[in-house]
Design a protein around this motif. Structure first.
Motif, mmCIF file in Angstrom:
data_model
loop_
_atom_site.group_PDB
_atom_site.id
_atom_site.type_symbol
_atom_site.label_atom_id
_atom_site.label_comp_id
_atom_site.label_asym_id
_atom_site.label_seq_id
_atom_site.Cartn_x
_atom_site.Cartn_y
_atom_site.Cartn_z
ATOM 1 N N LEU A 56 0.843 -1.200 0.000
ATOM 2 C CA LEU A 56 0.000 0.000 0.000
ATOM 3 C C LEU A 56 0.874 1.246 0.000
ATOM 4 O O LEU A 56 1.924 1.278 0.644
ATOM 5 C CB LEU A 56 -0.913 0.024 1.229
ATOM 6 C CG LEU A 56 -2.056 -0.974 1.257
ATOM 7 C CD1 LEU A 56 -2.822 -0.852 2.568
ATOM 8 C CD2 LEU A 56 -2.977 -0.779 0.092
ATOM 9 N N SER A 57 0.433 2.261 -0.726
ATOM 10 C CA SER A 57 1.176 3.518 -0.759
ATOM 11 C C SER A 57 0.195 4.684 -0.757
ATOM 12 O O SER A 57 -0.997 4.514 -1.032
ATOM 13 C CB SER A 57 2.082 3.575 -1.990
ATOM 14 O OG SER A 57 1.297 3.532 -3.155
ATOM 15 N N ASP A 60 -3.093 5.517 -3.250
ATOM 16 C CA ASP A 60 -3.810 4.339 -3.743
ATOM 17 C C ASP A 60 -5.291 4.466 -3.411
ATOM 18 O O ASP A 60 -5.661 4.931 -2.340
ATOM 19 C CB ASP A 60 -3.283 3.055 -3.093
ATOM 20 C CG ASP A 60 -1.965 2.590 -3.676
ATOM 21 O OD1 ASP A 60 -1.570 3.102 -4.733
ATOM 22 O OD2 ASP A 60 -1.333 1.710 -3.056
ATOM 23 N N GLU A 61 -6.132 4.057 -4.337
ATOM 24 C CA GLU A 61 -7.576 4.017 -4.096
ATOM 25 C C GLU A 61 -7.909 2.612 -3.618
ATOM 26 O O GLU A 61 -7.575 1.630 -4.278
ATOM 27 C CB GLU A 61 -8.331 4.372 -5.370
ATOM 28 C CG GLU A 61 -8.066 5.795 -5.806
ATOM 29 C CD GLU A 61 -8.776 6.171 -7.082
ATOM 30 O OE1 GLU A 61 -9.493 5.343 -7.665
ATOM 31 O OE2 GLU A 61 -8.603 7.322 -7.508
ATOM 32 N N VAL A 62 -8.540 2.523 -2.453
ATOM 33 C CA VAL A 62 -8.765 1.227 -1.818
ATOM 34 C C VAL A 62 -10.233 1.011 -1.497
ATOM 35 O O VAL A 62 -11.015 1.963 -1.404
ATOM 36 C CB VAL A 62 -7.933 1.088 -0.520
ATOM 37 C CG1 VAL A 62 -6.452 1.081 -0.822
ATOM 38 C CG2 VAL A 62 -8.273 2.168 0.472
ATOM 39 N N ARG A 71 -9.289 7.087 -0.774
ATOM 40 C CA ARG A 71 -7.907 7.248 -1.220
ATOM 41 C C ARG A 71 -7.017 7.337 0.020
ATOM 42 O O ARG A 71 -7.327 8.066 0.962
ATOM 43 C CB ARG A 71 -7.774 8.528 -2.043
ATOM 44 C CG ARG A 71 -6.390 8.764 -2.590
ATOM 45 C CD ARG A 71 -6.334 9.982 -3.514
ATOM 46 N NE ARG A 71 -7.019 9.642 -4.769
ATOM 47 C CZ ARG A 71 -8.176 10.176 -5.170
ATOM 48 N NH1 ARG A 71 -8.788 11.075 -4.427
ATOM 49 N NH2 ARG A 71 -8.712 9.828 -6.308
ATOM 50 N N VAL A 102 -7.176 -3.049 -3.729
ATOM 51 C CA VAL A 102 -6.681 -1.791 -4.273
ATOM 52 C C VAL A 102 -7.389 -1.591 -5.607
ATOM 53 O O VAL A 102 -7.334 -2.444 -6.490
ATOM 54 C CB VAL A 102 -5.152 -1.824 -4.459
ATOM 55 C CG1 VAL A 102 -4.670 -0.551 -5.117
ATOM 56 C CG2 VAL A 102 -4.459 -2.013 -3.123
ATOM 57 N N LYS A 105 -6.672 3.245 -10.608
ATOM 58 C CA LYS A 105 -6.660 4.710 -10.510
ATOM 59 C C LYS A 105 -7.841 5.299 -11.275
ATOM 60 O O LYS A 105 -8.182 4.856 -12.364
ATOM 61 C CB LYS A 105 -5.366 5.277 -11.093
ATOM 62 C CG LYS A 105 -4.115 4.843 -10.366
ATOM 63 C CD LYS A 105 -3.971 5.580 -9.081
ATOM 64 C CE LYS A 105 -2.655 5.158 -8.412
ATOM 65 N NZ LYS A 105 -2.488 5.674 -7.111
#
Length: 168
Positions: A56-57, A60-62, A71, A102, A105
């Motif tokens: 995860l960063s 990221d849209e989760v 986000r 995840v 985008k």
């Protein structure tokens, strides 16, 4: 009689020895089946999920376990929580384990519900006025309301009388 009793006892001892071996084989086959059908797939799934959570960063849209999409805004140092922005300036802190996927985008923008920026339809039809259901005649009689049928009869009665006079 002693000879017959001892013969039956010997047969029973031989049957138990063969039964023990077959029981061990059946139990070992069952244990192998449980490993391959239950334990191994679960460990693979757990490793995939751990890899997803480790990668995860920020940005990221989760999607969370509860169905909330957002986000990632910040990943604190404790590696146990994440801060997820679910709307403009609405940030939620949740456990990292609740992230289940995840998203690609742009998914949040594609499914966003924003009434201010929503395009207006040019051919939008106006809502038709509601038609009130007629009341039963018994209720109209008690309330003293003339029904539509009675009104039509009252309006047509003078016209019918005028026609009768003309015909005479």
């Amino acid at each position: 009689m002693n000879i017959i009793s001892s013969a039956y006892a010997a047969d029973a001892a031989q049957a138990q020895a063969g039964g023990d071996l077959s029981m061990i084989i059946v139990l070992s086959v069952c244990m192998i089946a449980v490993y391959f059908f239950i334990m191994r797939p679960n460990s693979k799934k757990r490793k995939e999920m751990q890899k997803l959570l480790d990668n995860l960063s920020v940005g990221d849209e989760v999607l969370t376990n509860g169905g909330i999409a957002g986000r990632i805004v910040k990943l604190p140092d404790n590696k146990e929580y994440v801060l997820v922005e679910v709307a403009d300036e609405v940030v939620m802190q949740m456990k990292r384990n609740y992230v289940v996927a995840v998203l690609p985008k742009g998914t949040l923008q594609a499914v966003a519900v924003d009434k201010k920026n929503a395009p207006k339809k040019a051919n939008a039809k106006k809502a038709a006025p509601k038609v009130q259901a007629p009341l039963p005649q018994a209720v109209e009689a008690k309330l003293g309301i003339a029904s539509d049928d009675d009104k039509k009869e009252e309006q047509s009665a003078p016209a019918a009388e005028a026609e009768n006079k003309e015909n005479k």
